[in-house]
Design a protein around this motif. Structure first.
Motif, PDB file in Angstrom:
ATOM      1  N   ASN A 214      20.076 -13.906  -7.201  1.00  0.00           N
ATOM      2  CA  ASN A 214      19.627 -12.838  -7.557  1.00  0.00           C
ATOM      3  C   ASN A 214      17.892 -12.752  -7.788  1.00  0.00           C
ATOM      4  N   LYS A 215      17.586 -13.331  -6.706  1.00  0.00           N
ATOM      5  CA  LYS A 215      15.923 -13.410  -6.628  1.00  0.00           C
ATOM      6  C   LYS A 215      15.525 -13.026  -5.276  1.00  0.00           C
ATOM      7  N   THR A 216      14.161 -13.018  -5.174  1.00  0.00           N
ATOM      8  CA  THR A 216      13.687 -13.009  -3.992  1.00  0.00           C
ATOM      9  C   THR A 216      12.532 -14.166  -3.678  1.00  0.00           C
ATOM     10  N   ILE A 217      12.802 -14.929  -2.534  1.00  0.00           N
ATOM     11  CA  ILE A 217      11.989 -16.123  -2.415  1.00  0.00           C
ATOM     12  C   ILE A 217      10.904 -15.600  -1.278  1.00  0.00           C
ATOM     13  N   ASN A 218       9.531 -15.888  -1.484  1.00  0.00           N
ATOM     14  CA  ASN A 218       8.502 -15.897  -0.722  1.00  0.00           C
ATOM     15  C   ASN A 218       8.494 -16.895   0.368  1.00  0.00           C
ATOM     16  N   LEU A 219       8.208 -16.499   1.706  1.00  0.00           N
ATOM     17  CA  LEU A 219       8.247 -17.668   2.696  1.00  0.00           C
ATOM     18  C   LEU A 219       7.198 -17.607   3.553  1.00  0.00           C
TER      19      LEU A 219
ATOM     20  N   SER B   9      12.700 -11.681  12.320  1.00  0.00           N
ATOM     21  CA  SER B   9      13.967 -11.942  11.808  1.00  0.00           C
ATOM     22  C   SER B   9      13.996 -11.989  10.262  1.00  0.00           C
ATOM     23  N   ILE B  10      12.980 -12.571   9.976  1.00  0.00           N
ATOM     24  CA  ILE B  10      12.596 -12.768   8.281  1.00  0.00           C
ATOM     25  C   ILE B  10      12.603 -11.136   7.664  1.00  0.00           C
ATOM     26  N   ASN B  11      11.945 -10.383   8.357  1.00  0.00           N
ATOM     27  CA  ASN B  11      11.712  -9.092   7.977  1.00  0.00           C
ATOM     28  C   ASN B  11      13.192  -8.192   7.802  1.00  0.00           C
ATOM     29  N   GLU B  12      14.099  -8.830   8.759  1.00  0.00           N
ATOM     30  CA  GLU B  12      15.302  -7.927   8.695  1.00  0.00           C
ATOM     31  C   GLU B  12      16.392  -8.185   7.450  1.00  0.00           C
ATOM     32  N   LEU B  13      15.960  -9.565   6.703  1.00  0.00           N
ATOM     33  CA  LEU B  13      16.637 -10.164   5.642  1.00  0.00           C
ATOM     34  C   LEU B  13      16.261  -9.456   4.349  1.00  0.00           C
ATOM     35  N   LYS B  14      17.125  -9.425   3.212  1.00  0.00           N
ATOM     36  CA  LYS B  14      16.898  -8.786   2.041  1.00  0.00           C
ATOM     37  C   LYS B  14      16.297  -9.611   0.994  1.00  0.00           C
ATOM     38  N   HIS B  15      16.508 -10.805   0.965  1.00  0.00           N
ATOM     39  CA  HIS B  15      16.384 -11.554  -0.269  1.00  0.00           C
ATOM     40  C   HIS B  15      15.220 -12.540  -0.110  1.00  0.00           C
ATOM     41  N   VAL B  16      14.641 -12.694   1.053  1.00  0.00           N
ATOM     42  CA  VAL B  16      13.323 -13.235   1.271  1.00  0.00           C
ATOM     43  C   VAL B  16      12.345 -12.316   1.790  1.00  0.00           C
ATOM     44  N   SER B  17      11.055 -12.789   1.446  1.00  0.00           N
ATOM     45  CA  SER B  17       9.816 -11.866   1.688  1.00  0.00           C
ATOM     46  C   SER B  17       8.853 -12.757   2.487  1.00  0.00           C
ATOM     47  N   LEU B  18       8.638 -12.134   3.664  1.00  0.00           N
ATOM     48  CA  LEU B  18       7.473 -12.638   4.649  1.00  0.00           C
ATOM     49  C   LEU B  18       6.309 -12.596   4.023  1.00  0.00           C
ATOM     50  N   ARG B  19       5.450 -13.878   3.575  1.00  0.00           N
ATOM     51  CA  ARG B  19       4.300 -13.719   2.974  1.00  0.00           C
ATOM     52  C   ARG B  19       3.095 -14.308   3.720  1.00  0.00           C
ATOM     53  N   GLY B  20       3.436 -14.834   4.892  1.00  0.00           N
ATOM     54  CA  GLY B  20       2.049 -15.530   5.791  1.00  0.00           C
ATOM     55  C   GLY B  20       2.502 -16.600   6.572  1.00  0.00           C
ATOM     56  N   LEU B  21       1.575 -17.529   6.660  1.00  0.00           N
ATOM     57  CA  LEU B  21       1.640 -18.593   7.642  1.00  0.00           C
ATOM     58  C   LEU B  21       1.157 -19.866   6.892  1.00  0.00           C
ATOM     59  N   MET B  22       1.553 -20.949   7.447  1.00  0.00           N
ATOM     60  CA  MET B  22       1.039 -22.374   6.879  1.00  0.00           C
ATOM     61  C   MET B  22       0.995 -23.398   8.008  1.00  0.00           C
TER      62      MET B  22
ATOM     63  N   GLN C 238      -2.661 -10.414  12.890  1.00  0.00           N
ATOM     64  CA  GLN C 238      -1.843  -9.705  13.554  1.00  0.00           C
ATOM     65  C   GLN C 238      -0.626  -9.283  12.699  1.00  0.00           C
ATOM     66  N   LEU C 239      -0.094 -10.279  12.009  1.00  0.00           N
ATOM     67  CA  LEU C 239       0.954 -10.168  11.226  1.00  0.00           C
ATOM     68  C   LEU C 239       0.632  -9.221  10.044  1.00  0.00           C
ATOM     69  N   GLN C 240      -0.348  -9.310   9.444  1.00  0.00           N
ATOM     70  CA  GLN C 240      -1.032  -8.438   8.204  1.00  0.00           C
ATOM     71  C   GLN C 240      -0.555  -6.904   8.807  1.00  0.00           C
ATOM     72  N   GLN C 241      -1.108  -6.767   9.937  1.00  0.00           N
ATOM     73  CA  GLN C 241      -1.096  -5.309  10.471  1.00  0.00           C
ATOM     74  C   GLN C 241       0.515  -4.713  10.613  1.00  0.00           C
ATOM     75  N   GLN C 242       1.319  -5.820  10.759  1.00  0.00           N
ATOM     76  CA  GLN C 242       2.749  -5.315  11.179  1.00  0.00           C
ATOM     77  C   GLN C 242       3.681  -5.366   9.997  1.00  0.00           C
ATOM     78  N   TYR C 243       3.300  -6.227   8.997  1.00  0.00           N
ATOM     79  CA  TYR C 243       3.895  -6.318   7.733  1.00  0.00           C
ATOM     80  C   TYR C 243       3.060  -6.310   6.392  1.00  0.00           C
ATOM     81  N   PRO C 244       3.242  -5.119   5.768  1.00  0.00           N
ATOM     82  CA  PRO C 244       2.373  -5.081   4.661  1.00  0.00           C
ATOM     83  C   PRO C 244       2.525  -6.371   3.199  1.00  0.00           C
ATOM     84  N   SER C 245       3.923  -7.111   3.604  1.00  0.00           N
ATOM     85  CA  SER C 245       3.866  -8.135   2.472  1.00  0.00           C
ATOM     86  C   SER C 245       2.801  -9.544   2.880  1.00  0.00           C
ATOM     87  N   VAL C 246       2.358  -9.453   4.302  1.00  0.00           N
ATOM     88  CA  VAL C 246       1.738 -10.757   4.363  1.00  0.00           C
ATOM     89  C   VAL C 246       0.170 -10.675   3.914  1.00  0.00           C
TER      90      VAL C 246
END
Length: 239
Positions: A124-129, A155-168, A198-206
Motif C-alpha cells: 500500500n505504497k508508491t515507490i519512486n523510480l 511502461s513505468i507510467n502505465e503502472l499504478k504503484h510506482v512513480s517515474l521521477r527521472g534518471l540516474m 525531454q522526459l520532463q515535458q512528457q511526464y509531470p512527475s519527473v
C-alpha cells in the motif's frame, strides 16, 4: 569522547560537502536549493547515519538490499528519512528492497519494475523510480542505453504503484586532461540532461536527474544534476 568526535566530524564534513555543492552551483548559475545531497551510507554503521541525521541530513543511499532493510528497520522511528536503493537489483531481492526503499534509483528492466509495482501494491505504497542509464556504454555498468529510455518510461507510467521521477547514471571514470576538463564526461552528462528535459515535458512527475559523485561533482552540477551522491566526503573512508 571518541563517539562525540565522530559525530562532530560527520556534521562538519556534511557542512563542508553542502558548502562545496553550493559554491559549485553558484559558479554555474544554478539555484543551490535545486540540488539534493544524498549521503551514501553503504557499509557505514547505524551510529554514523544517526550522526548525519542529527546534523540535518535526510536523504540516504544504500547499495545492498539486506543492509538497507536492516538499517531501515532499525531507524524506522525516524519517519522523515528518505531511503534510496542505488545498487544492482536481483529478482529475488525486489521484495526486501520494496519494503525498505522510498526510492529505487537503479531500475533498468521492465520485469524488475513490474515486480516492484506488485510489491508496492501489497505494501500500500508508491515507490519512486529512477531509470539507470549506462551513459558510457560500459560492459561493466548496469543500465539501459539512451534510446531505450522512452520505452521504459512509457511502461513505468502505465503502472499504478510506482512513480517515474527521472534518471540516474554512473559514468566511467575519466581522467582530466591538461586543461583540467573532462570533455567526454561533460558530453555524456549533457546527453543525460537532454534526455531528462525531454522526459520532463512528457511526464509531470519527473523532477530528478541523479548525476555526480566526489570525482565528477563539478561537471555534474554544471550539466544540470539535481541530486549528487557523496559517501566518503561525509562519512570518511571505510575502516
Amino acid at each position: 569522547m571518541s563517539e562525540n568526535k565522530d559525530i562532530n566530524t560527520i556534521a562538519n564534513q556534511l557542512l563542508n560537502a553542502q558548502d562545496n555543492i553550493n559554491n559549485v552551483a553558484t559558479k554555474f548559475n544554478r539555484n543551490t536549493n535545486s540540488i539534493v545531497l544524498m549521503a551514501v551510507s553503504k557499509t557505514k554503521p547505524i551510529a554514523d547515519i544517526e550522526a548525519a541525521y542529527a546534523a540535518g541530513q535526510r536523504v540516504f543511499g544504500e547499495n545492498y538490499a539486506q543492509e538497507l532493510f536492516d538499517k531501515q528497520q532499525t531507524l524506522s522511528h525516524l519517519k522523515d528519512i528518505q531511503w534510496h536503493y542505488i545498487g544492482p537489483i536481483q529478482s529475488n531481492k525486489t521484495k526486501i528492497i520494496s519494503q525498505s526503499a522510498d526510492w529505487i534509483d537503479s531500475v533498468d528492466r521492465l520485469k524488475i519494475i513490474k515486480r516492484i509495482d506488485q510489491h508496492a501494491k501489497a505494501l500500500n505504497k508508491t515507490i519512486n523510480l529512477l531509470i539507470q542509464v549506462n551513459i558510457s556504454n560500459s560492459p561493466q555498468k548496469s543500465g539501459v542505453s539512451l534510446d531505450q529510455v522512452n520505452e521504459l518510461a512509457e511502461s513505468i507510467n502505465e503502472l499504478k504503484h510506482v512513480s517515474l521521477r527521472g534518471l540516474m547514471a554512473i559514468p566511467d571514470n575519466y581522467e582530466p586532461n591538461a586543461d583540467g576538463q573532462r570533455p567526454q564526461l561533460k558530453a555524456e552528462f549533457n546527453l543525460m540532461f537532454t534526455c531528462y528535459s525531454q522526459l520532463q515535458q512528457q511526464y509531470p512527475s519527473v523532477d530528478t536527474l541523479s548525476l555526480g559523485m566526489s570525482g565528477d561533482l563539478d561537471t555534474a552540477i554544471e550539466c544540470g544534476s539535481t541530486m549528487v551522491r557523496l559517501g566518503t566526503a561525509i562519512f570518511g573512508k571505510r575502516k
